[in-house]
Design a protein around this motif. Structure first.
Motif, PDB file in Angstrom:
ATOM      1  N   THR A 226       0.858  -1.182   0.000  1.00  0.00           N
ATOM      2  CA  THR A 226       0.000   0.000   0.000  1.00  0.00           C
ATOM      3  C   THR A 226       0.895   1.232   0.000  1.00  0.00           C
ATOM      4  O   THR A 226       2.128   1.110  -0.051  1.00  0.00           O
TER       5      THR A 226
ATOM      6  N   ARG B 275      -7.858   7.793  -0.696  1.00  0.00           N
ATOM      7  CA  ARG B 275      -9.104   7.010  -0.697  1.00  0.00           C
ATOM      8  C   ARG B 275      -9.856   7.040   0.630  1.00  0.00           C
ATOM      9  O   ARG B 275     -11.032   6.693   0.671  1.00  0.00           O
TER      10      ARG B 275
ATOM     11  N   CYS C 255     -20.635  -0.608  13.806  1.00  0.00           N
ATOM     12  CA  CYS C 255     -20.190   0.753  14.139  1.00  0.00           C
ATOM     13  C   CYS C 255     -21.322   1.610  14.689  1.00  0.00           C
ATOM     14  O   CYS C 255     -21.084   2.725  15.149  1.00  0.00           O
TER      15      CYS C 255
ATOM     16  N   ARG D  10      -4.927  -5.749   2.787  1.00  0.00           N
ATOM     17  CA  ARG D  10      -4.687  -4.298   2.722  1.00  0.00           C
ATOM     18  C   ARG D  10      -5.982  -3.500   2.600  1.00  0.00           C
ATOM     19  O   ARG D  10      -6.007  -2.295   2.856  1.00  0.00           O
TER      20      ARG D  10
ATOM     21  N   ASN E 277     -16.245  -1.586  -1.355  1.00  0.00           N
ATOM     22  CA  ASN E 277     -16.846  -0.747  -2.390  1.00  0.00           C
ATOM     23  C   ASN E 277     -18.377  -0.760  -2.331  1.00  0.00           C
ATOM     24  O   ASN E 277     -19.032   0.286  -2.384  1.00  0.00           O
TER      25      ASN E 277
ATOM     26  N   ASN F 116     -14.469   7.027   6.699  1.00  0.00           N
ATOM     27  CA  ASN F 116     -13.763   7.392   5.470  1.00  0.00           C
ATOM     28  C   ASN F 116     -14.151   8.837   5.150  1.00  0.00           C
ATOM     29  O   ASN F 116     -15.348   9.158   5.109  1.00  0.00           O
TER      30      ASN F 116
END
Ligand code: ACO
Length: 331
Positions: free
Chosen positions: A30, A38, A116, A155, A222, A259
């Motif tokens: 990575t 990202r 979460c 990763r 994704n 994110n």
């Protein structure tokens, strides 16, 4: 008059060890550039077995700080509810283990497993108990040690997840401050997007399965990303609508820190400028149930929350689960 659930103290705790993106470059294929672009994550905290940094240790430290701010004695607590997917033991609950550490002798204590969303689910449960008149004081926490279930060869997940704890002290009040609405939702049809095999489903057979695999976390990032943005947006809008408020009325939105791209997409969909969105994902990564209470504690201690302002908390996680809590800040 029906009492409201007011936050009167906040606290948080993170492990000492900082794991940078540069260090991850030597663990998996990575780069700092990829992770930053990202996800927005630059570093995260990882617990060590050599220090008191179990889920219970971190949760206890966060709870003590919140109790201190609230000037509340542990024996006043009626409930302790902890959101976690990484308890130190299958049982007793992390809530009971924290109860023992802080000596909250009167409280009913239990964990909530909602990915979460655990902290906001826990807050919603306590909100109902307060409004029903069965709870006056409570400790609500989000506590995680995700590093213990991360596959450090994957990763796509090991760069995201991390450890920490956050807690709030709740008190029942009859004023206008406190929780104005709590919405919680889930859809088990999307369970395959994020899970960790742990528990009693097809357990290794004694004497037969010698090659026992670790119960690490598996994620379809994704597909999860797209669901996350949609579910977060819709449940944040539910919160605004049920309170007759517009995006402009929200002084600060504190979303789950998974994110930065998810957070930016949510803010754009709601029409809330990023200046009114609290983010710390760059320094802590995704701490699951702990992310919102850590952010709330930081924002409060930094003086970003003023009494009387509307604060919107919104999250999503494994399950899938998603939730929002709208509150009028009252400390
Ligand atoms: N470093 C470099 N390359 C990587 C890494 C990495 N760490 N991880 C994945 N890649 C590669 C992939 O292999 C893929 O390569 P390919 O095109 O050659 O196949 C490429 O990057 C793109 O992969 P995508 O998965 O499509 O990348 P995406 O832009 O979706 O970003 C991410 C991945 C960051 C995981 C994103 O999807 C995401 O954040 N999803 C949501 C995750 C999340 O919030 N999870 C927590 C839920 S809450 C809870 O309960 C814990």
């Amino acid at each position: 008059m029906t009492p409201r659930c007011c936050i009167i103290g906040t606290g948080s705790a993170v492990p000492e060890r900082i794991l940078s993106n540069a260090e991850l470059e030597s663990i998996v294929e990575t780069s700092d550039e990829w992770i930053t672009r990202r996800t927005g994550i630059k570093a995260r905290r990882i617990a060590s077995n050599l220090r008191p940094e179990t889920s219970t240790d971190l949760g206890t430290l966060a709870a003590r700080k919140a109790l201190e701010m609230a000037h509340t004695a542990p024996e006043n607590l009626d409930m302790i509810v902890v959101g976690t997917v990484t308890p130190d033991q299958q049982f007793p609950s992390t809530a009971c283990m924290i109860q023992k550490e802080i000596n909250a002798t009167r409280a009913a204590a239990f964990d909530v497993s909602a990915g979460c969303s655990g902290f906001l689910y826990a807050l919603a449960i306590v909100d109902n108990a307060v409004r029903a008149g069965t709870c006056r004081h409570a400790l609500v926490a989000g506590v995680e040690r995700l590093s213990s279930i991360v596959n450090w060869q994957d990763r796509s997940t090991c760069v995201l997840l991390a450890d920490g704890a956050g807690a709030v002290i709740i008190e029942a009040h009859t004023g206008s401050g406190g929780i104005r609405s709590a919405h919680i939702r889930s859809d088990g049809n999307f369970g395959e997007l994020l899970y960790a095999r742990y528990g009693n489903l097809n357990p290794p057979q004694p004497l037969e399965d010698v090659d026992i695999k670790p119960f690490h976390l598996i994620m379809e990032g994704n597909r999860l990303f797209k669901r996350a943005v949609n579910f977060l947006t819709s449940i944040a809008k539910d919160a605004l609508k049920s309170n007759g408020l517009a995006a402009a009325d929200i002084a600060l939105m504190i979303p789950h820190q998974a994110n930065i791209r998810i957070i930016e997409a949510l803010a754009k969909n709601l029409g809330i400028p990023m200046q009114r969105v609290y983010t710390n994902v760059h320094k802590y990564g995704n701490t699951s149930s702990a992310s919102i209470p850590i952010a709330l504690d930081e924002a409060h201690r930094a003086g970003l929350l003023k009494s009387g302002q509307y604060v919107l908390l919104v999250t999503f996680g494994a399950g899938l689960t998603w939730a929002s809590v709208l509150l009028k800040w009252s400390i």
